[in-house]
Scaffold this motif. Structure first.
Motif, PDB file in Angstrom:
ATOM      1  N   GLU A  56       0.835  -1.197   0.000  1.00 24.53           N
ATOM      2  CA  GLU A  56       0.000   0.000   0.000  1.00 24.53           C
ATOM      3  C   GLU A  56       0.868   1.245   0.000  1.00 24.53           C
ATOM      4  N   THR A  57       0.345   2.337  -0.580  1.00 25.80           N
ATOM      5  CA  THR A  57       1.056   3.610  -0.575  1.00 25.80           C
ATOM      6  C   THR A  57       0.039   4.750  -0.611  1.00 25.80           C
ATOM      7  N   SER A  58       0.421   5.874  -0.013  1.00 22.72           N
ATOM      8  CA  SER A  58      -0.417   7.078  -0.065  1.00 22.72           C
ATOM      9  C   SER A  58       0.093   8.059  -1.105  1.00 22.72           C
ATOM     10  N   ALA A  59       1.223   7.701  -1.759  1.00 22.53           N
ATOM     11  CA  ALA A  59       1.796   8.587  -2.773  1.00 22.53           C
ATOM     12  C   ALA A  59       0.904   8.620  -4.012  1.00 22.53           C
ATOM     13  N   SER A  60       1.048   9.703  -4.794  1.00 23.62           N
ATOM     14  CA  SER A  60       0.259   9.837  -6.023  1.00 23.62           C
ATOM     15  C   SER A  60       1.137   9.933  -7.259  1.00 23.62           C
ATOM     16  N   ASN A  61       2.437  10.162  -7.074  1.00 24.32           N
ATOM     17  CA  ASN A  61       3.360  10.335  -8.204  1.00 24.32           C
ATOM     18  C   ASN A  61       4.443   9.253  -8.125  1.00 24.32           C
ATOM     19  N   PHE A  62       4.129   8.069  -8.598  1.00 22.86           N
ATOM     20  CA  PHE A  62       5.045   6.946  -8.413  1.00 22.86           C
ATOM     21  C   PHE A  62       4.982   6.006  -9.598  1.00 22.86           C
ATOM     22  N   HIS A  63       6.021   5.175  -9.709  1.00 26.68           N
ATOM     23  CA  HIS A  63       5.941   4.007 -10.577  1.00 26.68           C
ATOM     24  C   HIS A  63       6.402   2.782  -9.787  1.00 26.68           C
ATOM     25  N   ILE A  64       6.252   1.615 -10.402  1.00 22.80           N
ATOM     26  CA  ILE A  64       6.472   0.353  -9.686  1.00 22.80           C
ATOM     27  C   ILE A  64       7.628  -0.379 -10.332  1.00 22.80           C
ATOM     28  N   GLU A  65       8.634  -0.743  -9.527  1.00 23.51           N
ATOM     29  CA  GLU A  65       9.797  -1.475 -10.020  1.00 23.51           C
ATOM     30  C   GLU A  65       9.799  -2.885  -9.422  1.00 23.51           C
ATOM     31  N   VAL A  66       9.963  -3.879 -10.297  1.00 18.95           N
ATOM     32  CA  VAL A  66      10.010  -5.272  -9.870  1.00 18.95           C
ATOM     33  C   VAL A  66      11.374  -5.842 -10.249  1.00 18.95           C
ATOM     34  N   SER A  67      12.081  -6.453  -9.289  1.00 17.56           N
ATOM     35  CA  SER A  67      13.440  -6.939  -9.559  1.00 17.56           C
ATOM     36  C   SER A  67      13.710  -8.208  -8.779  1.00 17.56           C
ATOM     37  N   PHE A  68      14.652  -8.969  -9.314  1.00 18.48           N
ATOM     38  CA  PHE A  68      15.126 -10.175  -8.632  1.00 18.48           C
ATOM     39  C   PHE A  68      16.524 -10.492  -9.155  1.00 18.48           C
ATOM     40  N   MET A  69      17.407 -10.901  -8.230  1.00 16.38           N
ATOM     41  CA  MET A  69      18.790 -11.182  -8.598  1.00 16.38           C
ATOM     42  C   MET A  69      18.859 -12.233  -9.705  1.00 16.38           C
ATOM     43  N   GLY A  70      19.543 -11.898 -10.802  1.00 15.91           N
ATOM     44  CA  GLY A  70      19.679 -12.826 -11.903  1.00 15.91           C
ATOM     45  C   GLY A  70      18.649 -12.625 -12.999  1.00 15.91           C
ATOM     46  N   PHE A  71      17.717 -11.635 -12.798  1.00 14.86           N
ATOM     47  CA  PHE A  71      16.679 -11.378 -13.789  1.00 14.86           C
ATOM     48  C   PHE A  71      16.689  -9.893 -14.164  1.00 14.86           C
ATOM     49  N   ILE A  72      16.187  -9.585 -15.346  1.00 17.10           N
ATOM     50  CA  ILE A  72      16.113  -8.204 -15.805  1.00 17.10           C
ATOM     51  C   ILE A  72      14.967  -7.510 -15.078  1.00 17.10           C
ATOM     52  N   SER A  73      15.268  -6.376 -14.444  1.00 20.07           N
ATOM     53  CA  SER A  73      14.247  -5.640 -13.697  1.00 20.07           C
ATOM     54  C   SER A  73      13.204  -5.063 -14.646  1.00 20.07           C
ATOM     55  N   LYS A  74      12.012  -4.842 -14.118  1.00 16.76           N
ATOM     56  CA  LYS A  74      10.924  -4.289 -14.921  1.00 16.76           C
ATOM     57  C   LYS A  74      10.321  -3.108 -14.184  1.00 16.76           C
ATOM     58  N   THR A  75      10.174  -1.974 -14.911  1.00 17.93           N
ATOM     59  CA  THR A  75       9.551  -0.777 -14.354  1.00 17.93           C
ATOM     60  C   THR A  75       8.183  -0.598 -14.979  1.00 17.93           C
ATOM     61  N   ILE A  76       7.147  -0.484 -14.143  1.00 14.89           N
ATOM     62  CA  ILE A  76       5.767  -0.352 -14.603  1.00 14.89           C
ATOM     63  C   ILE A  76       5.321   1.084 -14.375  1.00 14.89           C
ATOM     64  N   THR A  77       5.079   1.790 -15.473  1.00 10.23           N
ATOM     65  CA  THR A  77       4.661   3.206 -15.399  1.00 10.23           C
ATOM     66  C   THR A  77       3.202   3.410 -15.777  1.00 10.23           C
ATOM     67  N   GLN A  78       2.626   2.417 -16.461  1.00  6.55           N
ATOM     68  CA  GLN A  78       1.230   2.525 -16.883  1.00  6.55           C
ATOM     69  C   GLN A  78       0.394   1.522 -16.098  1.00  6.55           C
ATOM     70  N   PHE A  79      -0.543   2.020 -15.337  1.00  7.25           N
ATOM     71  CA  PHE A  79      -1.442   1.152 -14.581  1.00  7.25           C
ATOM     72  C   PHE A  79      -2.746   1.899 -14.327  1.00  7.25           C
ATOM     73  N   GLU A  80      -3.779   1.180 -14.007  1.00  3.96           N
ATOM     74  CA  GLU A  80      -5.105   1.752 -13.803  1.00  3.96           C
ATOM     75  C   GLU A  80      -5.498   1.613 -12.340  1.00  3.96           C
ATOM     76  N   ILE A  81      -5.949   2.728 -11.771  1.00  5.46           N
ATOM     77  CA  ILE A  81      -6.388   2.733 -10.375  1.00  5.46           C
ATOM     78  C   ILE A  81      -7.911   2.672 -10.337  1.00  5.46           C
TER      79      ILE A  81
END
Length: 792
Positions: free
Chosen positions: A73-98
């Motif tokens: 959970e977050t109360s922020a309004s200006n954010f994106h989501i980063e998903v990462s794991f050692m040994g894998f290419i990280s993924k940044t999610i900037t488009q999502f629907e609330i």
């Protein structure tokens, strides 16, 4: 940012996020599931970061659970989501629907990072296996069948590792393994039984190093097994409690507590329990000279209560300097009763005598270990650091035994004996390691280690004569063992593009002194050795990597190899040491290929070992008394293959397969007998994991060890099955487990010795073990950022 810095940054981010969320009110709920791109298998412990778009700083975050799922959970309004794991290419999610203050990201697929060199990560749902340049890492924490198990039993389920019913550890079919705890020798590894004070819930991972670099001490001709103990890093107060109950008697409770602040990390682990390890035995000694046959059947027990406590603290002087002080105390209170029946037949198969031999043995075994460590991270590079440590460990045994032989029929065999053992061992290790990167491509490691080992074993045997106990001076003596080893090493590494190489050289000076005090028999040895090593890796494509290595190793005879006075638990099958033993030396070569083919990861290896002055136990027999004594006998040349893979035919089903085969050639002689022969052996493990609804996991592990030959023995094959069941409760914070080890009572150790003047047969089995367990994790995690970002 290069690949290595990228992964270090990910680790730092993961650490920050692991210690929790923020204290700001949160009202946007974000959920999803992280999976592997190819196999679609869940990725547990992946990092999900909620990051401010403008400052790029993490706001909050979490990690995925066993099913790859997360909620944050977050109360922020200006954010994106980063998903990462050692040994894998990280993924940044900037488009999502609330919608309704919620974000559902669904499945998030991560692809393996093809640019990693020297490290290939194979994701496994049960035990995540990491293949690195000079070692393999097996994360044990999620193995269901390890519930309530000791470290020794956990090792038996690690690929390439086998543990005999007597507790002897072998790697790729060969003994001579150096076992470490947290990268250092431990008093708990000197005796396989002492590993019982470490339970599976305390273990984070096990590292298997089949071909160690010069950085590691040269001890262990087969390789090194490093048991890494868990240590919590999250801020605040965190902990877990584990309860186990089993049949035969196997009950334990474990408590882990951790308090983390900006300057201190205080940690403790407490464990206590009791266990019973019954063992059925059959021994047949056949004297071919006079035709007598001795049959021995019976049952031995090892009933013990154990207590262990670990206390320690990390003190962060600043962002670049940390001091750690820790101590461990373990105590075992042992009872070792046994009851054996003996029958002696003459050459015409007539019963000459029958008698029972009973034993009452009590032992108290306190163990201490303490360590002071200083680590400095230099500002110029993330991997530029200095580590200095001093470790002390102490083990003592106060044991007394009473043996009584009572005649049932025939020749009078009545006899009463008692023994006393006063054992003490102190070991001190001083170590310095320095790592210096010169650029992104070039780096070096250097360091030194000094180990002092001081042992005394006071052993006395007494016979009851005319109502009084009299000392048997032929079996009584004080054995003193002192060994000092000084080692200095240096390695260099070059890594660029798809290729890397790491050569190294280690120098060790050894000084050994043994003394039989009562008879004033002394033996002194000093020797200096050079131990070279080289490792290399090459990335052929995104799907194929090759690693190769060479190292030179040594196996120094240990206390029980050297001490001629062992015990008389069975005075017709006696083991004793040889103070004149010389060390073994091994040249070890291996090449490993790693394939990533769709949903399947394959690891295939070829290895060769050549050992000189091989230590083997030579068996002799006089009047049906079998005596085993180690001797240096010739050379051994071994060529073997190793195969590991994980296959996931369905989301709910996966298989881990491990197979080892080796062919060996022995050349040697002892006294007038020649021991030249060839042989082979193989072993395999198949672990099947099933995922059922309602958060229920089930696994089955099948093991098979083939028949093989030594210079005198022929050891029969063994097949056995372990089962495990797990159910998550209390919103995932609690877990209940059940494990069954050796389901069919088939783990039976049989061996046969056939010589010109005698034959000997032994059979032993432990039987089925059933254990039920419950664990619960508690605590909180408050986000904590460090000004320099240096802590790892």
């Amino acid at each position: 940012m290069n690949s290595r810095k990228k992964h270090i940054t990910q680790l730092l981010l993961c650490f920050i996020l692991l210690i929790g969320g923020t204290s700001v009110a949160q009202n946007i709920k974000i959920k999803g599931q992280v999976v592997e791109e190819n196999s679609k298998q869940p990725l547990a412990f992946a990092t999900v970061a909620i990051t401010d778009i403008d400052s790029k700083k993490p706001i909050t975050g979490t990690i995925t659970d066993d099913d790859g799922k997360f909620n944050v959970e977050t109360s922020a309004s200006n954010f994106h989501i980063e998903v990462s794991f050692m040994g894998f290419i990280s993924k940044t999610i900037t488009q999502f629907e609330i919608k309704n203050n919620s974000i559902n990201l669904g499945l998030i697929s991560l692809a393996e990072d093809a640019e990693q060199l020297g490290e290939v990560v194979v994701q496994a749902e049960v035990s995540r296996n990491e293949f690195k340049l000079d070692k393999r890492v097996f994360n044990i924490g999620r193995d269901i069948s390890s519930t309530g198990a000791s470290a020794l039993e956990v090792l038996s389920n690690v690929p390439s590792v086998s543990v005999s019913i007597e507790g002897a550890i072998s790697l790729r079919g060969s003994e001579g393994v150096q076992v470490l705890i947290n990268g250092k020798p431990s008093i708990l590894t000197e005796d396989s039984g002492a590993l019982g004070s470490i339970t599976s819930d305390m273990i984070e991972k096990i590292e298997v190093i089949t071909n160690p670099s010069a950085k590691y001490e040269a001890e262990g001709t087969t390789g090194i097994i490093n048991i890494v103990i868990k240590k919590e890093e999250r801020k605040g107060v965190n902990g877990s409690i584990t309860l186990n109950a089993g049949v035969p008697d196997n009950n334990s409770v474990g408590l882990s507590l951790n308090k983390r602040s900006e300057k201190f990390n205080l940690f403790t682990q407490i464990g206590l329990g009791r266990r019973s390890r019954p063992q059925d035995n059959i021994n047949i000694n056949n004297d071919l000279d006079n035709g007598n046959i001795l049959y021995n059947t019976g049952q031995d027990y090892r009933d013990e209560k154990f207590y262990t406590i670990t206390l320690g603290s990390d003190y962060y002087i600043n962002d670049n300097n940390v001091i750690t002080i820790s101590g461990n105390y373990a105590f075992e209170d042992e009872d070792q009763p046994s009851d054996n029946n003996f029958q002696l037949f003459d050459e015409n198969e007539n019963l000459e005598s029958e008698w029972n031999r009973t034993e009452v043995t009590e032992a108290a075994n306190p163990k201490w270990q303490y360590e002071l460590q200083y680590k400095r991270d230099f500002e110029d590079h993330d991997d530029h650091d200095l580590l200095i440590s001093a470790t002390g460990r102490s083990f003592s045994k106060d044991q007394s035994s009473l043996f009584e032989d009572e005649t049932v029929s025939g020749t009078n065999m009545d006899r009463e004996q008692r023994t006393r053992t006063d054992f003490g061992e102190n070991t001190y290790t001083f170590k310095l390691d320095y790592t210096k990167p010169f650029s992104d491509k070039w780096s070096m490691e250097t360091g030194a280690q000094y180990v002092i080992n001081d042992v005394s074993n006071d052993y006395e045997v007494q016979d009851l004569v005319n109502g009084d106990f009299e000392t048997d001076f032929g079996l009584t003596n004080v054995f003193e063992f002192n060994q000092d080893v000084l080692g200095i090493y240096a390695t260099g590494a070059y890594q660029s593009g798809k290729w890397g190489v790491k050569p190294g050289l280690r120098m060790e000076y050894t000084n050994v002194n043994t003394l039989l005090v009562n008879t004033d028999e002394a033996n002194s040895q000093s020797y200096f050795n050079l131990f070279p090593s080289i490792h290399t890796s090459y990335k052929i494509s995104d799907a194929v990597s090759i690693q190769a290595g060479y190292s030179n190793r040594i196996y120094r005879p240990r206390l029980w190899d050297l001490n001629p006075f062992f015990n008389i638990r069975n005075n017709y099958n006696i083991r004793q040491g040889n103070p004149d033993l010389q060390p073994e030396y091994t040249d070890s070569y291996e090449i490993t290929s790693i394939f990533d083919i769709g949903k399947t990861a394959l690891n295939f290896g070829l290895f060769h070992r050549y050992t000189t002055d091989v230590i083997e136990r030579v068996v002799t027999s006089v009047d049906n008394v079998i005596v085993q004594r180690p001797e240096n006998i010739g050379t051994n040349s071994t060529i073997g293959i190793e195969f590991n893979t994980k296959v996931s035919p369905a989301k709910w089903l996966s298989f881990n397969v491990d197979f080892n085969y080796n062919n060996f050639k022995r050349v040697g002689s002892y006294e007038t007998k020649v021991f030249d022969f060839k042989g082979d052996q193989w072993n395999s493990k198949i672990l099947a994991k099933f995922k059922f609804p309602a958060d229920i996991d089930f696994e089955a592990t099948g093991n098979y060890n083939s028949k093989y030959q030594t210079i005198q023995f022929e050891v029969d094959d063994i097949a056995f099955l372990d089962l495990g069941l797990r159910k998550k409760i209390l919103k995932g914070k609690g877990v209940i487990n059940m494990s069954v080890r050796d389901v069919f009572n088939s783990r039976i150790n049989e061996r046969m010795t056939i010589q010109d003047d005698f034959e000997a047969y032994t059979k032993s089995m432990r039987g089925r073990f059933v254990t039920f367990g419950f664990s619960y994790g508690f605590g909180k995690g408050d986000a904590m950022e460090y000004s320099g970002g240096r802590r790892r």
